[in-house]
Design a protein around this motif. Structure first.
Motif, PDB file in Angstrom:
ATOM      1  N   VAL A  81       0.801  -1.139  -0.062  1.00  0.00           N
ATOM      2  CA  VAL A  81       0.211  -0.102  -0.042  1.00  0.00           C
ATOM      3  C   VAL A  81       0.926   1.284   0.056  1.00  0.00           C
ATOM      4  CG1 VAL A  81      -1.531   1.333   1.312  1.00  0.00           C
ATOM      5  CG2 VAL A  81      -1.874  -1.365   1.284  1.00  0.00           C
ATOM      6  N   TYR A  82       2.067   1.197   0.938  1.00  0.00           N
ATOM      7  CA  TYR A  82       2.827   2.366   0.889  1.00  0.00           C
ATOM      8  C   TYR A  82       4.045   2.144   0.043  1.00  0.00           C
ATOM      9  CZ  TYR A  82       0.096   3.020   5.072  1.00  0.00           C
ATOM     10  OH  TYR A  82      -0.849   3.203   6.068  1.00  0.00           O
ATOM     11  N   GLY A  83       4.018   1.077  -0.575  1.00  0.00           N
ATOM     12  CA  GLY A  83       5.435   1.054  -1.602  1.00  0.00           C
ATOM     13  C   GLY A  83       4.844   1.342  -3.219  1.00  0.00           C
ATOM     14  N   ALA A  84       3.584   1.561  -3.249  1.00  0.00           N
ATOM     15  CA  ALA A  84       3.446   1.987  -4.611  1.00  0.00           C
ATOM     16  C   ALA A  84       3.813   3.302  -5.052  1.00  0.00           C
ATOM     17  CB  ALA A  84       1.965   1.678  -4.746  1.00  0.00           C
ATOM     18  N   VAL A  85       3.654   4.196  -3.997  1.00  0.00           N
ATOM     19  CA  VAL A  85       4.146   5.552  -4.294  1.00  0.00           C
ATOM     20  C   VAL A  85       5.085   5.836  -3.127  1.00  0.00           C
ATOM     21  CG1 VAL A  85       1.884   6.217  -5.491  1.00  0.00           C
ATOM     22  CG2 VAL A  85       1.986   6.554  -3.238  1.00  0.00           C
ATOM     23  N   GLY A  86       5.906   6.966  -3.464  1.00  0.00           N
ATOM     24  CA  GLY A  86       6.858   7.200  -2.257  1.00  0.00           C
ATOM     25  C   GLY A  86       8.129   7.809  -2.967  1.00  0.00           C
ATOM     26  N   LYS A  87       9.024   7.856  -1.966  1.00  0.00           N
ATOM     27  CA  LYS A  87      10.381   8.386  -2.182  1.00  0.00           C
ATOM     28  C   LYS A  87      11.065   7.607  -3.344  1.00  0.00           C
ATOM     29  CE  LYS A  87      14.799  10.314  -0.397  1.00  0.00           C
ATOM     30  NZ  LYS A  87      15.347  10.507   1.051  1.00  0.00           N
ATOM     31  N   GLY A  88      11.146   6.132  -3.212  1.00  0.00           N
ATOM     32  CA  GLY A  88      11.776   5.301  -3.810  1.00  0.00           C
ATOM     33  C   GLY A  88      10.920   4.492  -5.026  1.00  0.00           C
ATOM     34  N   SER A  89       9.800   5.126  -5.105  1.00  0.00           N
ATOM     35  CA  SER A  89       9.026   4.448  -6.085  1.00  0.00           C
ATOM     36  C   SER A  89       9.085   4.998  -7.607  1.00  0.00           C
ATOM     37  CB  SER A  89       7.591   4.269  -5.591  1.00  0.00           C
ATOM     38  OG  SER A  89       7.161   5.649  -5.483  1.00  0.00           O
ATOM     39  N   GLY A  90       9.331   6.447  -7.486  1.00  0.00           N
ATOM     40  CA  GLY A  90       9.559   7.112  -8.782  1.00  0.00           C
ATOM     41  C   GLY A  90       8.209   7.734  -9.441  1.00  0.00           C
ATOM     42  N   LYS A  91       7.344   7.525  -8.250  1.00  0.00           N
ATOM     43  CA  LYS A  91       6.029   8.072  -8.635  1.00  0.00           C
ATOM     44  C   LYS A  91       5.663   9.079  -7.658  1.00  0.00           C
ATOM     45  CE  LYS A  91       4.139   3.745 -10.339  1.00  0.00           C
ATOM     46  NZ  LYS A  91       2.873   2.744 -10.333  1.00  0.00           N
ATOM     47  N   ASP A  92       4.794  10.185  -8.255  1.00  0.00           N
ATOM     48  CA  ASP A  92       4.218  11.383  -7.331  1.00  0.00           C
ATOM     49  C   ASP A  92       2.891  11.029  -6.676  1.00  0.00           C
ATOM     50  OD1 ASP A  92       4.289  13.700  -6.219  1.00  0.00           O
ATOM     51  OD2 ASP A  92       4.056  15.125  -7.703  1.00  0.00           O
ATOM     52  N   PRO A  93       2.898  10.964  -5.331  1.00  0.00           N
ATOM     53  CA  PRO A  93       1.559  10.868  -4.916  1.00  0.00           C
ATOM     54  C   PRO A  93       0.379  11.856  -5.272  1.00  0.00           C
ATOM     55  CG  PRO A  93       3.100  11.447  -3.181  1.00  0.00           C
ATOM     56  CD  PRO A  93       3.757  11.346  -4.155  1.00  0.00           C
ATOM     57  N   LEU A  94       1.156  13.297  -5.641  1.00  0.00           N
ATOM     58  CA  LEU A  94      -0.047  14.315  -5.895  1.00  0.00           C
ATOM     59  C   LEU A  94      -0.364  14.377  -7.321  1.00  0.00           C
ATOM     60  CD1 LEU A  94       1.915  16.752  -3.556  1.00  0.00           C
ATOM     61  CD2 LEU A  94       0.037  15.348  -3.155  1.00  0.00           C
ATOM     62  N   ASN A  95      -1.515  14.687  -7.433  1.00  0.00           N
ATOM     63  CA  ASN A  95      -2.082  15.084  -8.722  1.00  0.00           C
ATOM     64  C   ASN A  95      -1.673  16.373  -9.237  1.00  0.00           C
ATOM     65  OD1 ASN A  95      -3.964  16.584  -7.411  1.00  0.00           O
ATOM     66  ND2 ASN A  95      -5.601  14.995  -7.398  1.00  0.00           N
ATOM     67  N   ALA A  96      -2.397  17.095 -10.414  1.00  0.00           N
ATOM     68  CA  ALA A  96      -1.924  18.387 -11.007  1.00  0.00           C
ATOM     69  C   ALA A  96      -2.579  19.441  -9.925  1.00  0.00           C
ATOM     70  CB  ALA A  96      -2.421  18.652 -12.034  1.00  0.00           C
ATOM     71  N   GLY A  97      -3.903  19.558  -9.490  1.00  0.00           N
ATOM     72  CA  GLY A  97      -4.359  20.243  -8.623  1.00  0.00           C
ATOM     73  C   GLY A  97      -3.583  20.487  -7.330  1.00  0.00           C
ATOM     74  N   GLN A  98      -3.170  19.219  -6.770  1.00  0.00           N
ATOM     75  CA  GLN A  98      -2.588  19.515  -5.441  1.00  0.00           C
ATOM     76  C   GLN A  98      -1.123  19.833  -5.635  1.00  0.00           C
ATOM     77  OE1 GLN A  98      -2.722  15.503  -4.416  1.00  0.00           O
ATOM     78  NE2 GLN A  98      -4.743  15.566  -3.353  1.00  0.00           N
ATOM     79  N   ARG A  99      -0.618  19.780  -6.690  1.00  0.00           N
ATOM     80  CA  ARG A  99       0.864  20.481  -7.011  1.00  0.00           C
ATOM     81  C   ARG A  99       0.585  21.867  -7.017  1.00  0.00           C
ATOM     82  NH1 ARG A  99       1.819  15.955 -10.104  1.00  0.00           N
ATOM     83  NH2 ARG A  99       1.203  17.008 -12.002  1.00  0.00           N
ATOM     84  N   ARG A 100      -0.308  22.317  -7.730  1.00  0.00           N
ATOM     85  CA  ARG A 100      -0.671  23.848  -7.949  1.00  0.00           C
ATOM     86  C   ARG A 100      -0.790  24.366  -6.794  1.00  0.00           C
ATOM     87  NH1 ARG A 100      -4.907  26.704  -8.412  1.00  0.00           N
ATOM     88  NH2 ARG A 100      -6.119  24.784  -8.514  1.00  0.00           N
TER      89      ARG A 100
END
Length: 312
Positions: free
Chosen positions: A257-276
């Motif tokens: 559950v926590y390995g799919a997204v995170g620091k070492g996964s290469g994926k950003d857990p935030l979407n475009a609206g959250q990043r803005r």
């Protein structure tokens, strides 16, 4: 009166009768100690005793037997006379002091035994009885205290129920039932004490006749011994060892559950609206911090200018 001085005429008459400047005479008062005088006069006393025709046990080798408590007055008077020594029963001394046939006899002091050794031996002899008495006293005291606490608790309970009965909150039958229950408990305790006492007496009586059988030990079941391993087994393949991680190597992140997204996964857990929204909030905080820093610098400059004016 003897404590008063005589008249002068009487004193003069006695002086004339005795005379003046008389020579010293032997004094009738002997200040020799009595023990020493007995030693000095021993030969004279013994000589007078022998001349009178009297003899003692030292002359005949006789001795006085010890009087027994069971003899009557006639036997006690006859025992005062000298009797020849006969038998070993009269010469032997009892080794114990028998006071009560039910109680164990206290041993008497032995020949060539010091008083301290005798006292220690008597203490060792009496110690079991003293320990038993202490334990019995402690158990009796504990039973009395338990009975007192139980009675106090019952009295409090009865008083509380009586008060409730008087107020009409409980029926009279509850109080009668409590009294009946307390009487039954007291009777059971009394019967139990009597049974314990009779049981202990029976055990004491039967203890000498019958001996209790020792309790049989239970048989223990042990795990069966494994068959011995053979020493000359032939190995068909090398052993498989687990893969060990090298030092300094990071552990791989799983796909949980926590390995799919995170620091070492290469994926950003935030979407475009959250990043803005996050970027706007960061810019606002940075601007606020810079304004605060500028205001702080201006305040410092104003303070320095005020100090310079005061000095001038």
């Amino acid at each position: 009166m003897p404590h008063k001085r005589a008249k002068r005429s009487i004193r003069d008459a006695e002086t004339a009768k005795k005379g003046h400047n008389l020579a010293p005479q032997a004094s009738t008062y002997d200040d020799t100690p009595r023990s020493a005088s007995r030693i000095f006069n021993a030969h004279a006393v013994q000589s007078a005793f022998r001349k009178a025709g009297r003899i003692t046990s030292e002359d005949t080798g006789e001795r006085k037997p010890k009087p027994s408590s069971s003899t009557n007055t006639s036997s006690s008077s006859s025992s005062s006379k000298l009797k020849p020594q006969n038998g070993s029963s009269s010469s032997t001394t009892p080794t114990t002091k028998q006071t009560d046939p039910k109680k164990p006899a206290i041993p008497s002091i032995l020949p060539n035994e010091s008083l301290g050794e005798y006292n220690r031996r008597v203490e060792e002899f009496l110690r079991p009885g003293v320990s038993k008495a202490i334990k019995e006293a402690a158990s009796i005291k504990a039973a009395e205290e338990a009975a007192f606490r139980r009675e106090k608790k019952d009295r409090k309970k009865r008083t509380r129920i009586e008060r409730l009965v008087k107020l009409g909150k409980m029926p009279q039958a509850a109080l009668d039932e409590l009294d009946k229950e307390m009487k039954n408990k007291a009777g059971k305790r009394k019967r139990g004490d009597e049974d314990e006492g009779s049981g202990s007496d029976d055990n004491d009586d039967d203890g000498d006749k019958t001996t209790t059988k020792p309790r049989e030990r239970e048989e223990k079941s042990f795990k069966p011994i494994e068959a011995p391993r053979r020493l000359n087994d032939i190995v068909q393949a090398p052993p498989s060892l687990p893969h060990l991680r090298k030092l300094g190597q990071e552990k791989k992140v799983g796909k949980g559950v926590y390995g799919a997204v995170g620091k070492g996964s290469g994926k950003d857990p935030l979407n475009a609206g959250q990043r803005r929204i996050l970027e706007e909030e960061r810019e606002r905080v940075v601007k606020m911090y810079r304004d605060m820093k500028a205001a702080r610098e201006e305040a410092k400059v104003e303070e320095k200018g005020a100090k310079v004016k005061v000095k001038v």
